[in-house]
Motif scaffolding. Sequence first.
Motif, PDB file in Angstrom:
ATOM      1  N   THR A  52      29.047  78.015 -61.246  1.00 40.86           N
ATOM      2  CA  THR A  52      29.497  78.716 -62.445  1.00 40.86           C
ATOM      3  C   THR A  52      28.277  79.000 -63.299  1.00 40.86           C
ATOM      4  OG1 THR A  52      31.643  77.580 -62.426  1.00 40.86           O
ATOM      5  CG2 THR A  52      30.993  78.679 -64.465  1.00 40.86           C
ATOM      6  N   LEU A  53      28.066  80.270 -63.617  1.00 36.97           N
ATOM      7  CA  LEU A  53      26.921  80.687 -64.417  1.00 36.97           C
ATOM      8  C   LEU A  53      27.411  81.568 -65.563  1.00 36.97           C
ATOM      9  CD1 LEU A  53      24.543  81.713 -61.485  1.00 36.97           C
ATOM     10  CD2 LEU A  53      24.528  79.529 -62.727  1.00 36.97           C
ATOM     11  N   LEU A  54      26.568  81.712 -66.556  1.00 42.23           N
ATOM     12  CA  LEU A  54      26.862  82.559 -67.713  1.00 42.23           C
ATOM     13  C   LEU A  54      25.765  83.599 -67.860  1.00 42.23           C
ATOM     14  CD1 LEU A  54      28.399  83.101 -70.504  1.00 42.23           C
ATOM     15  CD2 LEU A  54      26.699  81.528 -71.495  1.00 42.23           C
ATOM     16  N   LEU A  55      26.159  84.826 -68.155  1.00 43.16           N
ATOM     17  CA  LEU A  55      25.178  85.828 -68.554  1.00 43.16           C
ATOM     18  C   LEU A  55      25.033  85.696 -70.065  1.00 43.16           C
ATOM     19  CD1 LEU A  55      23.429  88.066 -67.244  1.00 43.16           C
ATOM     20  CD2 LEU A  55      25.089  89.694 -68.119  1.00 43.16           C
ATOM     21  N   GLY A  56      24.077  84.867 -70.470  1.00 42.15           N
ATOM     22  CA  GLY A  56      23.892  84.579 -71.882  1.00 42.15           C
ATOM     23  C   GLY A  56      23.328  85.761 -72.645  1.00 42.15           C
ATOM     24  N   THR A  57      23.550  85.789 -73.948  1.00 43.62           N
ATOM     25  CA  THR A  57      23.084  86.859 -74.825  1.00 43.62           C
ATOM     26  C   THR A  57      22.445  86.238 -76.059  1.00 43.62           C
ATOM     27  OG1 THR A  57      25.138  86.977 -76.090  1.00 43.62           O
ATOM     28  CG2 THR A  57      25.022  88.296 -74.063  1.00 43.62           C
ATOM     29  N   VAL A  58      21.909  87.080 -76.924  1.00 43.35           N
ATOM     30  CA  VAL A  58      21.367  86.580 -78.184  1.00 43.35           C
ATOM     31  C   VAL A  58      22.460  85.883 -78.987  1.00 43.35           C
ATOM     32  CG1 VAL A  58      21.759  88.736 -79.453  1.00 43.35           C
ATOM     33  CG2 VAL A  58      19.953  87.168 -80.195  1.00 43.35           C
ATOM     34  N   GLY A  59      23.699  86.325 -78.828  1.00 41.30           N
ATOM     35  CA  GLY A  59      24.811  85.678 -79.517  1.00 41.30           C
ATOM     36  C   GLY A  59      25.059  84.280 -78.998  1.00 41.30           C
ATOM     37  N   THR A  60      25.266  84.148 -77.694  1.00 38.36           N
ATOM     38  CA  THR A  60      25.610  82.838 -77.132  1.00 38.36           C
ATOM     39  C   THR A  60      24.471  81.848 -77.234  1.00 38.36           C
ATOM     40  OG1 THR A  60      24.923  83.428 -74.861  1.00 38.36           O
ATOM     41  CG2 THR A  60      27.201  83.906 -75.496  1.00 38.36           C
ATOM     42  N   GLN A  61      23.238  82.325 -77.111  1.00 42.38           N
ATOM     43  CA  GLN A  61      22.095  81.413 -77.022  1.00 42.38           C
ATOM     44  C   GLN A  61      21.353  81.195 -78.333  1.00 42.38           C
ATOM     45  OE1 GLN A  61      23.750  81.124 -73.905  1.00 42.38           O
ATOM     46  NE2 GLN A  61      21.925  79.877 -73.915  1.00 42.38           N
ATOM     47  N   VAL A  62      21.499  82.114 -79.298  1.00 43.72           N
ATOM     48  CA  VAL A  62      20.685  82.007 -80.514  1.00 43.72           C
ATOM     49  C   VAL A  62      21.511  82.067 -81.794  1.00 43.72           C
ATOM     50  CG1 VAL A  62      18.801  83.056 -81.838  1.00 43.72           C
ATOM     51  CG2 VAL A  62      18.663  82.975 -79.340  1.00 43.72           C
ATOM     52  N   VAL A  63      22.199  83.178 -82.042  1.00 45.83           N
ATOM     53  CA  VAL A  63      22.721  83.391 -83.394  1.00 45.83           C
ATOM     54  C   VAL A  63      24.064  82.715 -83.665  1.00 45.83           C
ATOM     55  CG1 VAL A  63      21.468  85.574 -83.601  1.00 45.83           C
ATOM     56  CG2 VAL A  63      23.862  85.599 -82.907  1.00 45.83           C
ATOM     57  N   ASN A  64      24.861  82.453 -82.633  1.00 47.86           N
ATOM     58  CA  ASN A  64      26.169  81.838 -82.900  1.00 47.86           C
ATOM     59  C   ASN A  64      26.032  80.492 -83.608  1.00 47.86           C
ATOM     60  OD1 ASN A  64      27.614  83.946 -81.891  1.00 47.86           O
ATOM     61  ND2 ASN A  64      28.218  82.960 -79.989  1.00 47.86           N
ATOM     62  N   LYS A  65      25.008  79.728 -83.246  1.00 44.12           N
ATOM     63  CA  LYS A  65      24.825  78.416 -83.874  1.00 44.12           C
ATOM     64  C   LYS A  65      24.456  78.545 -85.346  1.00 44.12           C
ATOM     65  CE  LYS A  65      20.020  78.131 -82.284  1.00 44.12           C
ATOM     66  NZ  LYS A  65      19.097  77.430 -81.365  1.00 44.12           N
ATOM     67  N   MET A  66      23.983  79.725 -85.756  1.00 43.65           N
ATOM     68  CA  MET A  66      23.659  79.977 -87.157  1.00 43.65           C
ATOM     69  C   MET A  66      24.848  80.549 -87.920  1.00 43.65           C
ATOM     70  SD  MET A  66      20.008  81.893 -86.532  1.00 43.65           S
ATOM     71  CE  MET A  66      18.872  81.342 -85.275  1.00 43.65           C
ATOM     72  N   LEU A  67      25.813  81.098 -87.196  1.00 46.12           N
ATOM     73  CA  LEU A  67      26.941  81.772 -87.822  1.00 46.12           C
ATOM     74  C   LEU A  67      28.181  80.892 -87.933  1.00 46.12           C
ATOM     75  CD1 LEU A  67      26.662  85.235 -86.011  1.00 46.12           C
ATOM     76  CD2 LEU A  67      25.916  84.690 -88.327  1.00 46.12           C
ATOM     77  N   TYR A  68      28.322  79.933 -87.010  1.00 48.90           N
ATOM     78  CA  TYR A  68      29.512  79.079 -86.975  1.00 48.90           C
ATOM     79  C   TYR A  68      29.148  77.634 -87.311  1.00 48.90           C
ATOM     80  CZ  TYR A  68      31.882  82.846 -84.390  1.00 48.90           C
ATOM     81  OH  TYR A  68      32.427  84.047 -84.000  1.00 48.90           O
ATOM     82  N   ARG A  69      29.894  77.010 -88.194  1.00 49.32           N
ATOM     83  CA  ARG A  69      29.678  75.595 -88.497  1.00 49.32           C
ATOM     84  C   ARG A  69      30.190  74.723 -87.362  1.00 49.32           C
ATOM     85  NH1 ARG A  69      31.001  77.905 -93.446  1.00 49.32           N
ATOM     86  NH2 ARG A  69      29.418  77.577 -95.079  1.00 49.32           N
ATOM     87  N   LYS A  70      31.314  75.123 -86.764  1.00 43.84           N
ATOM     88  CA  LYS A  70      31.877  74.400 -85.624  1.00 43.84           C
ATOM     89  C   LYS A  70      31.900  75.356 -84.435  1.00 43.84           C
ATOM     90  CE  LYS A  70      34.789  71.348 -88.439  1.00 43.84           C
ATOM     91  NZ  LYS A  70      36.187  70.879 -88.709  1.00 43.84           N
ATOM     92  N   LEU A  71      30.889  75.249 -83.599  1.00 44.42           N
ATOM     93  CA  LEU A  71      30.721  76.233 -82.536  1.00 44.42           C
ATOM     94  C   LEU A  71      31.524  75.900 -81.289  1.00 44.42           C
ATOM     95  CD1 LEU A  71      29.321  78.812 -81.717  1.00 44.42           C
ATOM     96  CD2 LEU A  71      27.306  77.468 -81.054  1.00 44.42           C
ATOM     97  N   GLY A  72      31.657  74.631 -80.940  1.00 39.65           N
ATOM     98  CA  GLY A  72      32.403  74.276 -79.741  1.00 39.65           C
ATOM     99  C   GLY A  72      31.548  74.147 -78.494  1.00 39.65           C
ATOM    100  N   TYR A  73      30.261  74.424 -78.625  1.00 38.80           N
ATOM    101  CA  TYR A  73      29.315  74.206 -77.522  1.00 38.80           C
ATOM    102  C   TYR A  73      27.920  74.105 -78.109  1.00 38.80           C
ATOM    103  CZ  TYR A  73      27.724  79.093 -77.795  1.00 38.80           C
ATOM    104  OH  TYR A  73      27.191  80.284 -78.217  1.00 38.80           O
ATOM    105  N   ASP A  74      27.003  73.554 -77.346  1.00 41.38           N
ATOM    106  CA  ASP A  74      25.629  73.389 -77.793  1.00 41.38           C
ATOM    107  C   ASP A  74      24.706  74.205 -76.896  1.00 41.38           C
ATOM    108  OD1 ASP A  74      23.167  72.634 -78.717  1.00 41.38           O
ATOM    109  OD2 ASP A  74      23.334  70.525 -78.110  1.00 41.38           O
ATOM    110  N   PRO A  75      24.147  75.305 -77.396  1.00 43.65           N
ATOM    111  CA  PRO A  75      23.251  76.117 -76.555  1.00 43.65           C
ATOM    112  C   PRO A  75      22.072  75.321 -76.005  1.00 43.65           C
ATOM    113  CG  PRO A  75      23.814  77.288 -78.574  1.00 43.65           C
ATOM    114  CD  PRO A  75      24.306  75.894 -78.738  1.00 43.65           C
ATOM    115  N   ALA A  76      21.580  74.365 -76.793  1.00 39.02           N
ATOM    116  CA  ALA A  76      20.427  73.584 -76.355  1.00 39.02           C
ATOM    117  C   ALA A  76      20.757  72.658 -75.195  1.00 39.02           C
ATOM    118  CB  ALA A  76      19.868  72.777 -77.525  1.00 39.02           C
ATOM    119  N   ALA A  77      22.040  72.318 -75.036  1.00 43.99           N
ATOM    120  CA  ALA A  77      22.431  71.430 -73.942  1.00 43.99           C
ATOM    121  C   ALA A  77      22.611  72.168 -72.619  1.00 43.99           C
ATOM    122  CB  ALA A  77      23.732  70.711 -74.306  1.00 43.99           C
ATOM    123  N   MET A  78      22.745  73.467 -72.681  1.00 41.71           N
ATOM    124  CA  MET A  78      22.898  74.259 -71.459  1.00 41.71           C
ATOM    125  C   MET A  78      21.602  74.230 -70.640  1.00 41.71           C
ATOM    126  SD  MET A  78      24.808  77.613 -72.996  1.00 41.71           S
ATOM    127  CE  MET A  78      26.543  77.611 -73.420  1.00 41.71           C
TER     128      MET A  78
END
Length: 319
Positions: free
Chosen positions: A85-111
């Motif tokens: 299982t792989l993801l085609l990550g974007t600037v949203g999933t990997q960078v900006v979502n963590k700045m926009l959402y207080r409760k994101l539901g995933y950690d980009p740094a853990a991927m």
Amino acid sequence: MMAVLCGAASVAGCAAGAAQPRYPDKPIRLIIPFGAGGITDVAGRLVGQYLGEALSQQIVIENRPGAGGAIAAQALSAAKPDGYTLLLGTVGTQVVNKMLYRKLGYDPAAMTPVSLVSNSPYVLAVNGVEGVDDLQSLVRYARDNPARLNFGSAGNGSSPHLGIELFKLATKTDIVHIPFKSGAEAVNAAVGGQVNIVIDALPVIEPQAKAHRLKMLAIADARRSRVAPDLKTSVEQGLPQFQIGSWNALIAPPGTPASTVEALNKALAQALERPELVQRLAQMGIEPLPTGVQAYRKHVANETEKWSKVIQAAGTRLD
């Protein structure tokens, strides 16, 4: 006999080694965080085809749109770290979502990052702005008419929204944001004169420009596009800070083994060296990016620094 048989003490080890299948030995699921037909989907399907050929295995595309890519990223984070299982990550999933959402539901740094894949530089276009033919004349008009111009985007926190916020920050201008439900709606609004400015990928904007419905002012990149070689870059027009595109990266679940990442990286590099793939991407204004984990980490660090300043200046939050 000793040359062909395992010793008694190593029988279990030999059996375990023999039991490990070659990777990959079944189809791989590639999650795309947007709906079918958009630039991310097109790039993912095309690269996925050639990646599958390099791996001698099928890549199955799964579109999981919603929440700026967060739904797809959450699905990736919950998947087994087995490389299937792989993801085609974007600037949203990997960078900006963590700045926009207080409760994101995933950690980009853990991927587990695999590699950058491709980038489609955005084009800025206008409609109904008299006397504006390039970026500098747009800047002058916006400064002379604060809050008179508006721009459409695919919604709060979307790449087009943040792209114009980047433009505003770089030029110290006041331009009003009008969010829509999708990039297509924003482009249609610009064509219909509801908004003055829109930015999106070249394949989205260029047909409207050819039909004289929109006027392209610049490609927000350091290099001109082979698809539109006469269109000057933002760097050429004196705005090197204004660079944005729809970039993608191959991402695996947290805990994916290094050997699997290495196999994927090798196959991706082979795929992106295929002349026919490079040509097909170039025809749509999409350029391959450097492969490897290190190139990915450097790119994400630069993007994080850039977009954190933009988001802070714009005051954008999604929860």
